[in-house]
Design a protein around this motif. Structure first.
Motif, PDB file in Angstrom:
ATOM      1  N   ALA A 231       2.755  10.474   5.721  1.00  0.00           N
ATOM      2  CA  ALA A 231       4.602   9.964   6.401  1.00  0.00           C
ATOM      3  C   ALA A 231       4.932   9.717   4.651  1.00  0.00           C
ATOM      4  O   ALA A 231       5.704  10.521   4.531  1.00  0.00           O
ATOM      5  N   VAL A 232       3.957   8.928   4.221  1.00  0.00           N
ATOM      6  CA  VAL A 232       4.727   8.643   3.252  1.00  0.00           C
ATOM      7  C   VAL A 232       4.805   9.166   1.948  1.00  0.00           C
ATOM      8  O   VAL A 232       5.474   9.153   1.259  1.00  0.00           O
ATOM      9  N   ILE A 233       3.401  10.300   1.885  1.00  0.00           N
ATOM     10  CA  ILE A 233       3.243  11.468   0.431  1.00  0.00           C
ATOM     11  C   ILE A 233       3.781  12.194   1.308  1.00  0.00           C
ATOM     12  O   ILE A 233       4.718  12.787   0.388  1.00  0.00           O
ATOM     13  N   ALA A 234       4.238  12.802   2.203  1.00  0.00           N
ATOM     14  CA  ALA A 234       5.474  14.060   2.314  1.00  0.00           C
ATOM     15  C   ALA A 234       6.694  13.640   2.007  1.00  0.00           C
ATOM     16  O   ALA A 234       7.359  14.238   1.650  1.00  0.00           O
TER      17      ALA A 234
ATOM     18  N   VAL B 293       0.999  -1.257  -0.048  1.00  0.00           N
ATOM     19  CA  VAL B 293      -0.315   0.330  -0.013  1.00  0.00           C
ATOM     20  C   VAL B 293       0.532   0.952  -0.533  1.00  0.00           C
ATOM     21  O   VAL B 293       0.193   2.129  -0.901  1.00  0.00           O
ATOM     22  N   PHE B 294       2.046   1.308   0.627  1.00  0.00           N
ATOM     23  CA  PHE B 294       3.466   1.948   0.950  1.00  0.00           C
ATOM     24  C   PHE B 294       3.485   3.029  -0.358  1.00  0.00           C
ATOM     25  O   PHE B 294       3.391   3.450  -1.180  1.00  0.00           O
ATOM     26  N   ALA B 295       4.250   1.562  -0.890  1.00  0.00           N
ATOM     27  CA  ALA B 295       4.615   1.887  -2.315  1.00  0.00           C
ATOM     28  C   ALA B 295       3.955   1.909  -3.296  1.00  0.00           C
ATOM     29  O   ALA B 295       4.106   3.077  -3.388  1.00  0.00           O
ATOM     30  N   TYR B 296       2.713   1.347  -3.788  1.00  0.00           N
ATOM     31  CA  TYR B 296       1.531   2.739  -4.315  1.00  0.00           C
ATOM     32  C   TYR B 296       1.692   3.805  -3.980  1.00  0.00           C
ATOM     33  O   TYR B 296       0.894   4.807  -5.384  1.00  0.00           O
ATOM     34  N   LEU B 297       0.651   4.090  -2.820  1.00  0.00           N
ATOM     35  CA  LEU B 297       0.920   5.504  -3.148  1.00  0.00           C
ATOM     36  C   LEU B 297       2.021   6.670  -2.717  1.00  0.00           C
ATOM     37  O   LEU B 297       1.653   7.953  -2.834  1.00  0.00           O
TER      38      LEU B 297
ATOM     39  N   ASP C 133      13.341   6.121   1.284  1.00  0.00           N
ATOM     40  CA  ASP C 133      12.729   4.626   0.555  1.00  0.00           C
ATOM     41  C   ASP C 133      12.348   4.203  -1.095  1.00  0.00           C
ATOM     42  O   ASP C 133      12.708   4.239  -1.975  1.00  0.00           O
ATOM     43  N   TYR C 134      11.184   4.406  -1.101  1.00  0.00           N
ATOM     44  CA  TYR C 134       9.949   4.099  -2.227  1.00  0.00           C
ATOM     45  C   TYR C 134      10.089   5.155  -2.979  1.00  0.00           C
ATOM     46  O   TYR C 134      10.179   4.731  -4.512  1.00  0.00           O
ATOM     47  N   SER C 135      10.495   6.444  -3.255  1.00  0.00           N
ATOM     48  CA  SER C 135      11.293   7.032  -3.833  1.00  0.00           C
ATOM     49  C   SER C 135      12.910   7.008  -4.701  1.00  0.00           C
ATOM     50  O   SER C 135      12.614   7.040  -5.789  1.00  0.00           O
TER      51      SER C 135
END
Length: 252
Positions: free
Chosen positions: A238-241, A109-113, A189-191
């Protein structure tokens, strides 16, 4: 690092407007509610067991009996503060394991978001690939386990520090910044992954920009000061930020 901290703080404000503008609430609320329920359940059982653990340890060592024999108000105060610091550190220690567990479970979910955020900004869709998704999940798990190992080493060291009178009183503050860094690390790290950075390159990049990770993690923890609502919103915000702050760093 101060400039990076400011960017990370501003990104949470921008993340709120981004979510409202692009109607991303369904990707915020579902994982957020699951996180909140797990958080409440885990904290309830941990806090009760942490108190028992500290009481058992003090009785085993015989600290209470020794303090009664000394009849010193200063010593009693110092050891009382030390006990409080140990309990606070144990809460952080639990939070570390809980946090990494949720990061591993919620990584798809976090990777997709994070990807969704960047696709909206760039005005293009990233092609879905199940193979790539599995690679992202495996990468996230490996980095989470690596960070868990290092954070455990640091936390145990800080826990030993907490037993030193006066000096040990700053141990929860040190532990907080360690917690913030490793949580923000996972979000940034996702970015890094989307830019095809290897895990080693990602570790090096984030180490050079600690302010982004610490700022992201710090705002994540501060949102927990708002009962229920903050617990629901904190993970996805936190993910989006982190995605927005990474792009801001690229511009600079």
């Amino acid at each position: 690092m101060l400039k990076e901290l400011i960017i990370a703080f501003e990104s949470f404000y921008k993340a709120h407007h981004f979510i409202v503008q692009h109607k991303l609430w369904r990707w915020i609320l579902i994982p957020g509610i699951i996180y909140m329920l797990l958080f409440i359940t885990g904290m309830y059982f941990f806090i009760s067991s942490a108190n028992d653990a500290v009481n058992y340890l003090t009785n085993l060592i015989g600290i209470d009996r020794w303090l009664q024999e000394q009849k010193s108000g200063i010593l009693s105060f110092l050891f009382m503060m030390g006990g409080i610091m140990v309990q606070v550190l144990l809460v952080f220690f639990y939070f570390s394991f809980f946090k990494f567990f949720f990061l591993i479970v919620g990584s798809p979910v976090f990777a997709y978001l994070s990807e969704k955020t960047e696709s909206i900004i760039e005005g293009r869709d990233f092609p879905f690939s199940f193979k790539q998704l599995m690679k992202d999940i495996i990468r996230g798990i490996k980095l989470a386990l690596r960070n868990l190992l290092w954070q455990t080493v640091y936390t145990v060291s800080i826990l030993l520090l907490s037993f030193i009178p006066l000096i040990g009183w700053i141990s929860p503050l040190i532990s907080l910044f360690v917690e913030c860094y490793y949580y923000g690390f996972s979000m940034v790290d996702y970015s890094c992954e989307r830019r095809k950075l290897s895990p080693a390159e990602s570790i090096r990049f984030i180490s050079e920009h600690k302010g982004l990770a610490i700022g992201n993690g710090l705002l994540f923890y501060l949102m927990h000061a708002i009962p229920f609502l903050g617990w629901v919103l904190a993970p996805s915000y936190a993910v989006i930020a982190a995605t927005l702050s990474f792009r801001e760093m690229e511009k600079k």
